[in-house]
Design an enzyme around this catalytic site. Structure first.
Site, mmCIF file in Angstrom:
data_model
loop_
_atom_site.group_PDB
_atom_site.id
_atom_site.type_symbol
_atom_site.label_atom_id
_atom_site.label_comp_id
_atom_site.label_asym_id
_atom_site.label_seq_id
_atom_site.Cartn_x
_atom_site.Cartn_y
_atom_site.Cartn_z
ATOM 1 N N ASP A 293 48.989 30.548 42.379
ATOM 2 C CA ASP A 293 47.866 31.143 41.662
ATOM 3 C C ASP A 293 47.433 32.580 42.480
ATOM 4 O O ASP A 293 47.694 32.647 43.482
ATOM 5 C CB ASP A 293 46.785 30.141 41.707
ATOM 6 C CG ASP A 293 45.998 29.911 42.848
ATOM 7 O OD1 ASP A 293 45.155 30.582 42.976
ATOM 8 O OD2 ASP A 293 46.049 28.776 43.244
ATOM 9 N N ASP B 24 37.222 30.434 30.805
ATOM 10 C CA ASP B 24 37.420 30.129 32.229
ATOM 11 C C ASP B 24 38.444 31.152 32.971
ATOM 12 O O ASP B 24 39.245 30.731 33.644
ATOM 13 C CB ASP B 24 37.695 28.763 32.573
ATOM 14 C CG ASP B 24 37.681 28.273 34.050
ATOM 15 O OD1 ASP B 24 36.955 28.759 34.762
ATOM 16 O OD2 ASP B 24 38.073 27.255 34.326
ATOM 17 N N ARG C 89 41.956 32.231 40.000
ATOM 18 C CA ARG C 89 42.510 30.887 40.270
ATOM 19 C C ARG C 89 43.204 30.598 39.124
ATOM 20 O O ARG C 89 44.123 29.720 39.206
ATOM 21 C CB ARG C 89 41.472 29.919 40.750
ATOM 22 C CG ARG C 89 40.617 29.536 39.626
ATOM 23 C CD ARG C 89 39.274 28.542 39.945
ATOM 24 N NE ARG C 89 38.510 28.557 38.972
ATOM 25 C CZ ARG C 89 37.304 29.322 38.717
ATOM 26 N NH1 ARG C 89 37.266 30.188 39.645
ATOM 27 N NH2 ARG C 89 36.635 29.302 37.739
ATOM 28 N N ASN C 90 42.998 30.955 37.844
ATOM 29 C CA ASN C 90 43.461 30.358 36.518
ATOM 30 C C ASN C 90 44.700 31.551 36.231
ATOM 31 O O ASN C 90 44.958 31.414 35.084
ATOM 32 C CB ASN C 90 42.674 30.277 35.473
ATOM 33 C CG ASN C 90 41.747 29.089 35.674
ATOM 34 O OD1 ASN C 90 42.313 28.131 36.474
ATOM 35 N ND2 ASN C 90 40.852 28.921 35.168
ATOM 36 N N ASP D 150 46.607 29.347 33.456
ATOM 37 C CA ASP D 150 45.988 27.973 33.405
ATOM 38 C C ASP D 150 44.725 27.788 32.464
ATOM 39 O O ASP D 150 44.041 28.974 32.410
ATOM 40 C CB ASP D 150 45.338 27.480 34.729
ATOM 41 C CG ASP D 150 44.956 26.088 34.852
ATOM 42 O OD1 ASP D 150 45.809 25.416 35.383
ATOM 43 O OD2 ASP D 150 43.910 25.586 34.547
#
Ligand code: AMP
Length: 604
Positions: free
Chosen positions: A403, A458, A462-463, A476
Site C-alpha cells: 500500500d 474512502d 492506505r487504499n 482498495d
C-alpha cells in the site's frame, strides 16, 4: 607646543536603578587647554546638570543625572574635547534597571489567530512564564513561545498549533526579573465548541427510549421484534467486503445518509431504487441508507447486460505467503494457474472471506460484479472469484510494493534500518517528480471513477497500491480499516469514519459525492508531500472534527511547492461546488510533474 587633546572619563556607576543618580566626570587636557562638553541631546532623565572646573592645563566637566529615567536605558553619553589642533571624544552607555511591565497582552482573534501576542518591558530582561488552570504551560511542538529581544522590550507570541476549543480558557503571563514580577491574564478563545451530537449520549438516550418502549409493549414487542428480525434477515445485505459500490442517496443530487462501507448494509437492488431506502443499524437506531444512485442512474447495471464474473478454480490457486490483513479477512500472495493466455502461472493477491453467511455470499457476488465492471489502468485489476468451498476468494493483480502509505513512509526521511548497528536510509527519499507522478496516477483513477459516477468515499494513500516502476493504482475499496484503525473514527456501534480525509459536509451531514472525493484527494496530496504522515496527527478525533467543521485546513507541508498547496486549497473549498474538478487537477499535476526535473530515480 600644540597638542591634540587627551580625554579621560570617570563615573560613579553606569548601571543605575531607575530613579537613581549618576555622576560622570570628563577631563580634557592638551595644549592649548581644550573645550570639553557632554552631548546630552535626547536624554530623558531630568535635572541634567553640568559644571565646569579649570585646572592649569586640564578642563574638567561633571554631568549629574538625577532621577534617571528608564527611557535612557542604553543611552550613549559622549564627551568631546576640542582645541585648535583637533577633537577627541569618548562614549559611555547607560544601563537603567527597572522592574517588568506587561505593555500588551492581546486576546487571539477568534478562528483566525493561533497566537496570544504580548509586549513586555523590563531591564534586565524578564523571564516569561505562562500558566493555565494553575499549571505552568510547558513548551511543546503544539504550544511554543516565539519572541524578539529589543533594548528592554520583549515582543512575541504564545503560538498554538491548530488550537481547538479545548484550548479556550484563561492564560496568565508572569514576567519577572531581579527587581520584581508582574502578572496579567487574558481569555484565549480559539474555536467555538462543536455542535456534534455526543454519540455516547445519543446512544444512551436511544437505548433508554427503546428500552422503555420495549418494557411497555413487552408482549406485543416480542412478536414485533421477531417480525422485524425476519424482515431484516430477508432484506438486509450486509456488505462484508465493505465495498462502497453503489452508495449514495435516492433523491436529490446528494449522496448517502450513511457514512461508510461498514454501514452500507442498505438494500437497494440495482434498478429498484423506487423501492425506497432500506435501513442500517447504527447503535440502536435505524438510519436510512440508499445505495449508489449515481452509479446505477447513469446506465451501470440497469442498462448493462448481466456482468459475468470470472470464476477461478481453487486448485489453480497456490497460496505463498500472507501480505496483510484487512477488515474482512487475510490477504495472501499466491500463484494462479491458467489465468493468463500467455503465461502458465502468475503472481496474484487474494483476499479471503472465511465462513460467509448466505447474505455475505450474495454481497460477495454483487461486489465481484462491481469490481469486474471497474476497469482502468489506475484501478487495481480484478481477475475473478473462487467460490467453490471456503474461504471465498477474490483474486487481484499483485502490486509488488504494497500500500502507498507504507511505501511513502519507507521512502521518507524517517525511514531507517540498522545495518551493523548503524542507521541507514534503506530506500532513498522520494523526489518531487516522483511525488507528482504518484499523485497524477491517483487523479487519473479518480477521473475514471467519476466518469463512472462512482463515489469512493474512502480515498486515502492506505487504499492505493504501488507496483513496479512506481505504478500506482486505487487498490482498495474498503478493507483496510483494521490495520489503519487509528485513521478511522467510530461513531455509534459499527460505523467507522475516516474523518481526517472527510470534508465538512460529509462529517456533518454524511453527504458523499464526487466533490467529497476531491476533498479526500487534497488530503492524499498532503500525505504524499509529507511522506505518509497522518493528517492532523497532533489532534484527537474530536479535535479534528472541530477543526474541519470550523473551516481549518491542513498546513502546507515543508516540501510542498506553492502550486501544489494551491491545488490542495482548491480541493478544500468549503462549498463542494467550488472545489476543483478532478480532471483539471490531474492536468495541473501532470504539467507540474513534467516541469520538475527528476532528482533521483528510485525503483526500476
Ligand atoms: P486490504 O485488506 O486491502 O487493506 O489489504 C491489507 C494489506 O494487504 C494492504 O495494506 C497491502 O499491504 C496488502 N495488499 C492488499 N492488496 C494487495 C495487492 N493487490 N497487492 C499487494 N499487496 C496487497
Amino acid at each position: 607646543d600644540l597638542d591634540l587633546p587627551d580625554i579621560s572619563v570617570a563615573h560613579s556607576n553606569l548601571t543605575v536603578l531607575e530613579g537613581g543618580n549618576v555622576t560622570l566626570s570628563c577631563n580634557g587636557s592638551g595644549s592649548p587647554v581644550p573645550e570639553v562638553d557632554w552631548t546630552v541631546n535626547g536624554l530623558h532623565s531630568i535635572n541634567t546638570h553640568q559644571s565646569n572646573v579649570y585646572w592649569p592645563n586640564i578642563h574638567s566637566i561633571n554631568l549629574t543625572l538625577v532621577n534617571v529615567s528608564r527611557d535612557d536605558n542604553g543611552f550613549v553619553l559622549t564627551c568631546i574635547s576640542e582645541n585648535v589642533v583637533g577633537m577627541t571624544n569618548v562614549s559611555l552607555q547607560l544601563a537603567v534597571l527597572f522592574p517588568p511591565v506587561i505593555l500588551r497582552l492581546d486576546e487571539p482573534e477568534r478562528r483566525h489567530h493561533t497566537c496570544i501576542e504580548f509586549t513586555v518591558r523590563g531591564f534586565p530582561h524578564p523571564t516569561l512564564r505562562w500558566f493555565r488552570k494553575g499549571h505552568e504551560i510547558l513548551q511543546s511542538e503544539y504550544i511554543r513561545m516565539e519572541m524578539e529581544h529589543y533594548q528592554d522590550y520583549l515582543e512575541g507570541c504564545l503560538t498554538f498549533q491548530n488550537p481547538t476549543h479545548y484550548d479556550n480558557g484563561n492564560y496568565t503571563l508572569v514576567a519577572s526579573n531581579s527587581l520584581g514580577s508582574v502578572t496579567k491574564t487574558i481569555y484565549g478563545y480559539f474555536l467555538e465548541p462543536p455542535f456534534i451530537e455526543d454519540e455516547g449520549k445519543l446512544f444512551n438516550c436511544l437505548f433508554t427510549f427503546v428500552m422503555s418502549i420495549a418494557v411497555g409493549l413487552a408482549g406485543f414487542g416480542f412478536v414485533f421484534l421477531i417480525v422485524i428480525f425476519v424482515l431484516i434477515n430477508k432484506y438486509s445485505r450486509r456488505n462484508k467486503f465493505g465495498i462502497k459500490g453503489p452508495v449514495a442517496v435516492i433523491s436529490g443530487e446528494e449522496d448517502s445518509a450513511s457514512p461508510l462501507h461498514h454501514v452500507n448494509h442498505g438494500i437497494v437492488t440495482p434498478c429498484s431504487l423506487e423501492a425506497g431506502p432500506d435501513a442500517v443499524i447504527i447503535g440502536m437506531s435505524r438510519i436510512p441508507v440508499i445505495e449508489n444512485p449515481q452509479y446505477f442512474r447513469h446506465g451501470h447495471n440497469c442498462n448493462k447486460p448481466t456482468t459475468y464474473v470470472q470464476h477461478i478454480k481453487r486448485r489453480d490457486i497456490v497460496l505463498k505467503r500472507e501480505l496483510g490483513e484487512g477488515a474482512f479477512g487475510k490477504v495472501f500472495l499466491a500463484e494462479c494457474y491458467n489465468l493468463s493466455p500467455t503465461k502458465d502461472k502468475m503472481l496474484v493477491a487474494v483476499k479471503t472471506l472465511k465462513d460467509p453467511t448466505l447474505t455475505a455470499r450474495k454481497d460477495f457476488q454483487r461486489e465481484a460484479e462491481l469490481l469486474t465492471n471497474l476497469q482502468h489502468e489506475h484501478i487495481v485489476k480484478f481477475y475473478g472469484v473462487c467460490v467453490d468451498g471456503d474461504p471465498l476468494i477474490m483474486v487481484f493483480e499483485y502490486m509488488k510494493h504494497g500500500d502507498l502509505n507504507k511505501f511513502l513512509r519507507a521512502h521518507g526521511p524517517d525511514a531507517m534500518i540498522l545495518v551493523d548497528g548503524q542507521p541507514m536510509q534503506p530506500n532513498g527519499e522520494l523526489g518531487l517528480s516522483q511525488m507528482f507522478h504518484i499523485a497524477t496516477q491517483i487523479a487519473a483513477g479518480m477521473v475514471y471513477l467519476s466518469s463512472q459516477h462512482f463515489v469512493h468515499r474512502d480515498l486515502a494513500t492506505r487504499n492505493c497500491l504501488v507496483g513496479n516502476g512506481l505504478l500506482v493504482k486505487i487498490g482498495d475499496f474498503g478493507m483496510s480499516r483494521d490495520i489503519y484503525s487509528s485513521d478511522y473514527y467510530r461513531v455509534g456501534g459499527y460505523t467507522m469514519l475516516p474523518i481526517r480525509w472527510m470534508p465538512p459536509e460529509s462529517i456533518m451531514y454524511r453527504k458523499f459525492s464526487t466533490e467529497s472525493d476531491v476533498w479526500s484527494f487534497g488530503v492524499i496530496m498532503w500525505e504524499i508531500f509529507t511522506y505518509g504522515k497522518q493528517p492532523w496527527f497532533q489532534l484527537s478525533n474530536n479535535e479534528v472534527i472541530e477543526c474541519i467543521t470550523q473551516g481549518r485546513v491542513l498546513d502546507r507541508p515543508r516540501l510542498c511547492p506553492k502550486e501544489v498547496y494551491d491545488l490542495m486549497l482548491g480541493c478544500w473549498q468549503r462549498e463542494p461546488q467550488q472545489r476543483l474538478n478532478i480532471k483539471d487537477i490531474q492536468k495541473v499535476l501532470y504539467a507540474l510533474g513534467k516541469a520538475t526535473p527528476v532528482y533521483l530515480d528510485i525503483l526500476g
